[in-house]
Design an enzyme around this catalytic site. Structure first.
Site, PDB file in Angstrom:
ATOM      1  N   GLN A 139     -28.473 -25.698 -97.546  1.00 35.29           N
ATOM      2  CA  GLN A 139     -29.285 -26.857 -97.145  1.00 35.29           C
ATOM      3  C   GLN A 139     -28.417 -28.035 -96.700  1.00 35.29           C
ATOM      4  O   GLN A 139     -28.808 -28.821 -95.829  1.00 35.29           O
ATOM      5  CB  GLN A 139     -30.250 -27.266 -98.260  1.00 35.29           C
ATOM      6  CG  GLN A 139     -29.651 -27.596 -99.610  1.00 35.29           C
ATOM      7  CD  GLN A 139     -29.461 -26.384-100.515  1.00 35.29           C
ATOM      8  OE1 GLN A 139     -29.300 -25.269-100.051  1.00 35.29           O
ATOM      9  NE2 GLN A 139     -29.488 -26.611-101.825  1.00 35.29           N
TER      10      GLN A 139
ATOM     11  N   GLN B 256      -3.875 -18.702-107.303  1.00 37.02           N
ATOM     12  CA  GLN B 256      -4.816 -18.361-106.237  1.00 37.02           C
ATOM     13  C   GLN B 256      -5.931 -17.472-106.758  1.00 37.02           C
ATOM     14  O   GLN B 256      -7.093 -17.593-106.357  1.00 37.02           O
ATOM     15  CB  GLN B 256      -4.078 -17.664-105.100  1.00 37.02           C
ATOM     16  CG  GLN B 256      -4.769 -17.746-103.763  1.00 37.02           C
ATOM     17  CD  GLN B 256      -4.956 -19.184-103.306  1.00 37.02           C
ATOM     18  OE1 GLN B 256      -4.071 -20.014-103.488  1.00 37.02           O
ATOM     19  NE2 GLN B 256      -6.093 -19.501-102.753  1.00 37.02           N
TER      20      GLN B 256
ATOM     21  N   HIS C  17      -9.173 -19.013-108.096  1.00 40.02           N
ATOM     22  CA  HIS C  17     -10.118 -19.649-107.173  1.00 40.02           C
ATOM     23  C   HIS C  17     -11.484 -18.980-107.230  1.00 40.02           C
ATOM     24  O   HIS C  17     -12.519 -19.646-107.228  1.00 40.02           O
ATOM     25  CB  HIS C  17      -9.587 -19.596-105.738  1.00 40.02           C
ATOM     26  CG  HIS C  17      -8.907 -20.851-105.310  1.00 40.02           C
ATOM     27  ND1 HIS C  17      -9.578 -22.030-105.141  1.00 40.02           N
ATOM     28  CD2 HIS C  17      -7.612 -21.118-105.012  1.00 40.02           C
ATOM     29  CE1 HIS C  17      -8.726 -22.971-104.759  1.00 40.02           C
ATOM     30  NE2 HIS C  17      -7.533 -22.439-104.679  1.00 40.02           N
TER      31      HIS C  17
ATOM     32  N   GLU D 293      -3.418 -16.841 -95.560  1.00 40.91           N
ATOM     33  CA  GLU D 293      -3.793 -18.257 -95.607  1.00 40.91           C
ATOM     34  C   GLU D 293      -2.624 -19.075 -96.162  1.00 40.91           C
ATOM     35  O   GLU D 293      -2.198 -20.065 -95.573  1.00 40.91           O
ATOM     36  CB  GLU D 293      -5.027 -18.430 -96.490  1.00 40.91           C
ATOM     37  CG  GLU D 293      -5.443 -19.875 -96.694  1.00 40.91           C
ATOM     38  CD  GLU D 293      -6.517 -20.042 -97.765  1.00 40.91           C
ATOM     39  OE1 GLU D 293      -7.132 -21.123 -97.801  1.00 40.91           O
ATOM     40  OE2 GLU D 293      -6.725 -19.106 -98.566  1.00 40.91           O
ATOM     41  N   HIS D 294      -2.121 -18.675 -97.327  1.00 39.33           N
ATOM     42  CA  HIS D 294      -0.953 -19.307 -97.942  1.00 39.33           C
ATOM     43  C   HIS D 294       0.170 -18.270 -98.018  1.00 39.33           C
ATOM     44  O   HIS D 294      -0.070 -17.127 -98.406  1.00 39.33           O
ATOM     45  CB  HIS D 294      -1.247 -19.773 -99.374  1.00 39.33           C
ATOM     46  CG  HIS D 294      -2.437 -20.667 -99.509  1.00 39.33           C
ATOM     47  ND1 HIS D 294      -3.692 -20.197 -99.835  1.00 39.33           N
ATOM     48  CD2 HIS D 294      -2.557 -22.010 -99.363  1.00 39.33           C
ATOM     49  CE1 HIS D 294      -4.536 -21.208 -99.885  1.00 39.33           C
ATOM     50  NE2 HIS D 294      -3.889 -22.321 -99.601  1.00 39.33           N
TER      51      HIS D 294
ATOM     52  N   ASP E 185      -2.009 -27.801-102.104  1.00 38.61           N
ATOM     53  CA  ASP E 185      -3.425 -27.950-102.455  1.00 38.61           C
ATOM     54  C   ASP E 185      -3.773 -29.385-102.820  1.00 38.61           C
ATOM     55  O   ASP E 185      -4.923 -29.806-102.653  1.00 38.61           O
ATOM     56  CB  ASP E 185      -3.769 -27.042-103.643  1.00 38.61           C
ATOM     57  CG  ASP E 185      -4.262 -25.670-103.206  1.00 38.61           C
ATOM     58  OD1 ASP E 185      -4.381 -25.445-101.991  1.00 38.61           O
ATOM     59  OD2 ASP E 185      -4.524 -24.827-104.079  1.00 38.61           O
TER      60      ASP E 185
ATOM     61  N   HIS F  50     -16.792 -27.533 -51.986  1.00 39.75           N
ATOM     62  CA  HIS F  50     -15.543 -27.974 -52.611  1.00 39.75           C
ATOM     63  C   HIS F  50     -14.519 -28.337 -51.531  1.00 39.75           C
ATOM     64  O   HIS F  50     -13.852 -29.373 -51.595  1.00 39.75           O
ATOM     65  CB  HIS F  50     -14.964 -26.865 -53.498  1.00 39.75           C
ATOM     66  CG  HIS F  50     -15.607 -26.737 -54.842  1.00 39.75           C
ATOM     67  ND1 HIS F  50     -16.920 -26.411 -55.011  1.00 39.75           N
ATOM     68  CD2 HIS F  50     -15.090 -26.910 -56.097  1.00 39.75           C
ATOM     69  CE1 HIS F  50     -17.208 -26.365 -56.297  1.00 39.75           C
ATOM     70  NE2 HIS F  50     -16.106 -26.669 -56.976  1.00 39.75           N
TER      71      HIS F  50
END
Length: 425
Positions: A186, A255, A258, A322-323, A356, A415
């Protein structure tokens, strides 16, 4: 964790696969909620807050009084830490400010670029098992430096209708303009379409669960831009015999905690290091408050023994983490060969948690292999570049014939005529 020794290259793709989840039912739910919010605005948002966040709200907006009150609920120690982190993030991102210069491509033909801030941006900040106040800094600070005119933030409230005070404090420090008590699908729908309370934004940033990620990708098809596609968080550690097994284990676990769908990988040429790291993981895991989450993530995770650094580099570039943490004696030699990674952490004293929180780099990074093509969030994420060109009489004489030949060859005669008329004049 799974231990894999000397896998042939033909097996790498399967070994490096991220955890798969059936999202067909999820997509149906997300699509239905987004359509309802688009049609009914605030009324639908209130209903979904009650359904999903289990809170009956009288207002979606966070008042100034609530923001001021949050400050007293945050310890002085944390407030000081947030301010230091904000300063480092600000310093690093301010260094990325675009400097335009004019270029004469042909005598009489001058071209240049101008960086313009995206006027309205929306930030989504998760507030569930781990309220990510650090992400507020990572997104709002560069948005402010870029010059975004309106910075909107949405974060889910608790059952009392209150957003985590650290999120509110960080938002105030970073200069967020409006804050709303909205979570999940939402929140993405409200920012993408606009409601009676929530302004429509031009680009949405921020992490979230699978529902949030699916919602971001759906609205990005035609309604609003997003920072990047994303999936569960991940880390790869490259380590050799000089690495401290306790450091490596801590990096993997930081990690893994998470989320249950996170993935952690270690690649090494040292077989003895694998057993030492496994032993450390068991010791440290026992002490973690989020042990159950980390244990689930470790089921998707691997310790991989490879033959040499060439294999490690090739596997890393194929995985595109990602890392990426490089805990080796020759970390710069390896780092110079990495072409696919979100953010790289060098040496034995650079944990991923520094990025982080407080080193200054951004922690909103491409996951799920998207580091092959995407950058992490940076100052450019909050701006667009407009090109300019200025042609003099001499310039159109010098370049005109070239344009005419090309336009006629593409059979675009209007053109060509736009140039021909100027040349005749």
């Amino acid at each position: 964790m799974q231990i894999i020794k000397y896998p042939p290259r033909t097996d790498w793709k399967a070994i490096l696969a991220r955890p798969l989840f059936d999202t067909s039912a999820l997509n149906n739910t997300v699509g239905a909620v987004l359509t309802d919010i688009k049609d009914r605005g605030d009324e639908a948002v209130f209903e979904y807050e009650e359904k999903f966040d289990k809170v009956k709200l009288s207002s979606l907006s966070v008042t100034k009084e609530e923001i001021e009150a949050s400050e007293s609920l945050v310890s002085e120690e944390l407030k000081a830490a947030i301010r230091v982190a904000k300063g480092n993030i600000e310093t690093f991102h301010r260094s990325q400010i675009f400097e335009s210069k004019k270029v004469e491509t042909t005598i009489g033909v001058t071209c240049w670029q101008k960086a313009v801030a995206i006027e309205k941006v929306g930030l989504y900040i998760p507030g569930g098992t781990a309220p990510l106040f650090s992400t507020v800094l990572m997104l709002a600070v560069p948005a402010k430096i870029a010059g975004c005119k309106e910075i909107i933030l949405c974060s889910p409230p608790n059952k009392e209708g209150i957003i985590n005070p650290a999120i509110l404090f960080a938002a105030k420090e970073a200069g967020v303009d409006k804050i709303f008590k909205i979570g999940g699908i939402q929140a993405i729908g409200a920012m993408a379409y606009g409601t009676e309370s929530v302004p429509k934004v031009y680009k949405i940033f921020g992490p979230g669960n699978q529902y949030v990620m699916a919602a971001k990708q759906m609205v990005s098809l035609k309604d609003v831009a997003i920072d990047m596609p994303a999936g569960p968080s991940e880390v790869q550690v490259i380590a050799d015999d000089t690495a401290n097994p306790a450091f490596v284990a801590a990096d993997l676990l930081s990690q893994a905690e998470h989320g249950a769908d996170s993935q952690v990988i270690m690649t090494t040429t040292s077989e003895s290091l694998i057993s030492d790291v496994l032993q450390e993981i068991e010791l440290q895991l026992f002490e973690l408050p989020r042990r159950e989450i980390a244990e689930k993530a470790l089921q998707n995770s691997k310790l991989i023994l490879l033959r040499d650094d060439r294999e490690i580099v090739d596997m890393t570039n194929q995985y595109a983490p990602e890392h990426l943490i490089i805990e080796t004696s020759d970390y710069m030699d390896i780092a110079d060969q990495i072409t696919n990674a979100g953010s790289i952490f060098l040496g034995h004293y650079t944990p991923e948690s520094a990025g982080d929180y407080a080193s200054g780099t951004n922690h909103t990074l491409p996951t799920n292999g998207y580091a092959t093509a995407y950058s992490g969030v940076n100052l450019d994420s909050f701006v667009k570049k407009i090109t300019f060109q200025k042609i003099t009489k001499e310039g159109i004489r010098n370049l005109g014939l070239i344009i005419e030949i090309m336009a006629e060859s593409e059979e675009l005669f209007a053109h060509k005529n736009a140039v021909t008329l100027r040349l005749k004049k």
